[in-house]
Design an enzyme around this catalytic site. Structure first.
Site, mmCIF file in Angstrom:
data_model
loop_
_atom_site.group_PDB
_atom_site.id
_atom_site.type_symbol
_atom_site.label_atom_id
_atom_site.label_comp_id
_atom_site.label_asym_id
_atom_site.label_seq_id
_atom_site.Cartn_x
_atom_site.Cartn_y
_atom_site.Cartn_z
ATOM 1 N N HIS A 82 5.776 -5.376 -1.581
ATOM 2 C CA HIS A 82 6.305 -6.665 -1.088
ATOM 3 C C HIS A 82 7.493 -7.076 -1.955
ATOM 4 C CE1 HIS A 82 2.778 -7.455 1.439
ATOM 5 N NE2 HIS A 82 2.005 -7.184 0.414
ATOM 6 N N TYR B 158 2.553 -14.919 -6.814
ATOM 7 C CA TYR B 158 1.864 -13.750 -6.268
ATOM 8 C C TYR B 158 0.762 -13.297 -7.235
ATOM 9 C CZ TYR B 158 1.675 -9.032 -4.212
ATOM 10 O OH TYR B 158 1.281 -7.856 -3.623
ATOM 11 N N HIS C 85 -2.763 2.062 -0.273
ATOM 12 C CA HIS C 85 -3.645 0.880 -0.178
ATOM 13 C C HIS C 85 -4.032 0.675 1.285
ATOM 14 C CE1 HIS C 85 -5.219 -3.075 -0.753
ATOM 15 N NE2 HIS C 85 -4.116 -3.772 -0.654
ATOM 16 N N ASP D 253 0.633 -3.130 -4.172
ATOM 17 C CA ASP D 253 0.796 -4.591 -4.252
ATOM 18 C C ASP D 253 1.243 -5.069 -5.644
ATOM 19 O OD1 ASP D 253 0.234 -5.568 -1.690
ATOM 20 O OD2 ASP D 253 -1.915 -5.380 -2.004
ATOM 21 N N GLU E 289 -5.235 -2.135 2.777
ATOM 22 C CA GLU E 289 -5.126 -3.449 3.425
ATOM 23 C C GLU E 289 -4.127 -3.391 4.584
ATOM 24 O OE1 GLU E 289 -4.681 -6.808 0.745
ATOM 25 O OE2 GLU E 289 -5.301 -8.200 2.317
ATOM 26 N N ASP F 112 -1.764 -5.030 5.853
ATOM 27 C CA ASP F 112 -0.308 -5.251 5.820
ATOM 28 C C ASP F 112 0.442 -3.975 5.447
ATOM 29 O OD1 ASP F 112 -1.625 -5.702 3.387
ATOM 30 O OD2 ASP F 112 -0.093 -7.052 2.621
ATOM 31 N N HIS G 139 -3.277 -14.765 4.755
ATOM 32 C CA HIS G 139 -4.700 -15.011 4.498
ATOM 33 C C HIS G 139 -4.949 -16.145 3.498
ATOM 34 C CE1 HIS G 139 -4.169 -12.400 1.013
ATOM 35 N NE2 HIS G 139 -4.091 -11.316 1.742
ATOM 36 N N HIS H 271 -5.435 -4.256 -6.033
ATOM 37 C CA HIS H 271 -6.452 -5.268 -6.086
ATOM 38 C C HIS H 271 -7.615 -4.971 -5.165
ATOM 39 C CE1 HIS H 271 -5.295 -7.647 -2.300
ATOM 40 N NE2 HIS H 271 -4.540 -6.599 -2.329
HETATM 41 FE FE1 FEO Z 1 -3.345 -5.921 -0.592
HETATM 42 FE FE2 FEO Z 1 -0.115 -6.395 0.452
HETATM 43 O O1 FEO Z 1 -1.943 -5.972 0.593
#
Ligand code: FEO
Length: 394
Positions: free
Chosen positions: A224, A191, A78, A164, A80, A82, A24, A145
Site C-alpha cells: 500500500h 497505518y 499475503h 503490508d 488478505e 485486498d 474494514h 499481520h
Molecule cells: Fe493485510 Fe493490505 O492487507
C-alpha cells in the site's frame, strides 16, 4: 495509468483506489493503493495481485508490458483479500497451472478462501526461487499481520517486497518517498497504529533478524502507498520507535457527550494538562474516527476516556472505541476516566474496568459529575488534568 518501471525490468503495477473511505473500520480519507509488481527476468514473476474489483485493471497493466500468459510464477505474500482477491481472475488469465508461491500458512489460507486446485508451491522461511539473473528469497513474517504473511527479497537489487509492512493508505500522485517527503509519515504512523501495533514485539524481533541476515535494503516496496527508496532506514527506524512504545509527554482525551456536560469536562482536563505543558487534544468520537484517535494514542503517554452514562452503561461510541483500542493492545500508558450522568452513573466504573483490562496504569479513580458540571466540577476536572500531567513527568 501506465506501469511504472521502478528499477530496470521491475514494474509497479498497482492500482489506485481513490474512493475507498473505509478499510474494514479504518478511515482512509486519502484512499489507498493495492501494489502489485512484475519482475521481467529470464523467467517472469508477478508479486501479489489486487482487490477483486481491480483485477481487470491489473491484467490490463500487465498487458501493456507483455502478454500475461508469459508470466511464469505468481508470488502471494499475503492472503488478505485486498492483495489476493484478484487471484482467480489473474490465474484464469495467465494459466491456472502456473506455480503459485506462498508461505505454508498462505497455502492453507488461500486454499480455504478460494477452494481452487491451483499449482501451490508452499515455501519455507529462507526458501529461494531463481528467475535467471535474479533470485527471490522468501522470509516468513508470521503475524505481520496475518499467519500467512511473508516478504520476498531480491538480493541482486537489494529490494524488499514487504507486503503490508511499511505501508500507508495513501492514493496521491506520489509513488516514492522522495516525491512526497515528510508528509507521508503521518500516513505511515496511522497505518502502524491501526494495523501493526498488536504485533509490535514481533516487529522488533524481525528487525533483529533482518540485521542478522545482513539484508541490504535499497528499496522497500509495500503493498500500500509509496515505495521507500531515498532512505529505507527512515521507515525501519520509525517502526522500531513505534514498536518500542516509549510514552511521550502527550495525552489523548477521547470522549463522547450527550448534552455537552462530558464535553465541558474533557475541555477542563485538556486545560489542566496544558497548564503543565503537556500536549493534549480533546477528541470527540463523533467528530474523530476511531482510527484517527488511535494514530494519536500511538505515542501518547496518557489516554483519558470520557463517557456519559446512557441506560446504565457506556455511550455506544465509547464502547466501540474501547473495544477497538483493546484489540490493538497499546502498551505503557497511564489512563483515567470521566463522565457526567443523570441518576445512576456507571460509565466511569465501566471505563476503568476496560482500561485495567488493557493494563493501563490508572492514576485516579476518575471523576463523575451529576448533570451539568459547576465551577467546582470543572475545577476537579482541571486538577485531574494536572495530576495526569504530573504522572507523565515522573
Ligand atoms: Fe493485510 Fe493490505 O492487507
Amino acid at each position: 495509468m501506465k506501469p511504472l518501471e521502478i528499477v530496470k525490468d521491475i514494474y509497479w503495477l498497482g492500482v489506485v483506489d481513490w474512493n475507498i473511505r473505509d478499510m474494514h473500520g479504518y478511515s482512509t480519507p486519502d484512499g489507498t493503493t493495492y501494489n502489485a509488481f512484475l519482475i521481467v527476468d529470464e523467467e517472469i514473476a508477478l508479486i501479489d495481485t489486487t482487490k477483486k474489483d481491480f483485477a481487470d485493471e491489473l491484467i490490463d497493466r500487465i498487458s501493456q508490458i507483455m502478454d500475461p500468459r508469459k508470466i511464469d510464477y505468481v508470488i502471494s505474500n499475503h492472503t488478505e483479500m485486498d492483495h489476493s482477491g484478484g487471484l482467480p481472475r489473474v490465474m484464469h488469465r495467465i494459466g491456472e497451472d502456473k506455480p503459485l508461491y506462498c508461505s505454508k500458512m498462505g497455502f492453507k489460507n488461500l486454499s480455504r478462501h478460494f477452494r481452487q486446485k491451483w499449482n501451490y508451491q508452499p515455501v519455507e522461511d529462507g526458501g529461494e526461487l531463481s528467475l535467471g539473473k535474479r533470485t527471490l528469497s522468501f522470509i516468513e513474517t508470521r503475524m505481520l499481520h496475518w499467519p500467512d504473511s511473508m516478504f520476498t527479497y531480491v538480493k541482486e537489487e537489494r529490494l524488499l517486497f514487504s507486503s503490508d509492512a511499511f505501508g500507508q493508505h495513501y492514493a496521491g500522485p506520489s509513488r516514492f518517498d522522495d516525491e512526497i517527503g515528510e508528509a507521508i509519515m503521518p500516513h505511515a504512523a496511522k497505518y502502524f497504529a491501526n494495523i501493526l501495533l498488536p504485533y509490535a514485539p514481533r516487529i522488533l524481533k524481525l528487525v533483529e533478524k533482518v540485521k542478522k541476515l545482513g539484508l541490504a535494503l535499497d528499496m522497500i516496496c509495500p503493498d500500500h502507498g509509496i515505495i521507500w527508496r531515498k532512505d529505507t532506514s527512515k521507515i525501519i527506524n520509525a517502526y522500531v520507535e513505534w514498536s518500542t512504545q516509549k510514552p511521550k509527554r502527550k495525552a489523548v482525551v477521547v470522549y463522547d457527550t450527550m448534552w455537552h456536560s462530558t464535553e465541558k469536562m474533557a475541555e477542563a482536563i485538556v486545560a489542566g494538562l496544558g497548564e503543565e505543558g503537556v500536549e493534549a487534544r480533546p477528541m470527540h468520537l463523533r467528530s474523530c474516527h476511531r482510527s484517527d484517535v488511535m494514530a494519536e494514542v500511538l505515542d501518547a503517554g496518557a489516554v483519558v476516556v470520557g463517557s456519559p452514562t446512557l441506560n446504565n452503561g457506556l455511550f455506544p461510541t465509547v464502547s466501540d472505541f474501547l473495544t477497538y483500542m483493546k484489540g490493538l493492545r497499546p502498551k505503557n500508558k497511564i489512563g483515567a476516566a470521566f463522565g457526567s450522568y443523570g441518576w445512576s452513573g456507571e460509565a466511569v466504573k465501566l471505563i476503568n474496568k476496560e482500561l485495567e483490562a488493557m493494563k493501563f496504569e490508572l492514576i485516579d479513580p476518575g471523576v463523575k459529575i451529576q448533570y451539568v458540571p459547576d465551577d467546582q466540577g470543572i475545577e476537579a476536572c482541571y486538577q485531574i488534568g494536572k495530576k495526569i500531567a504530573q504522572a507523565l513527568s515522573g
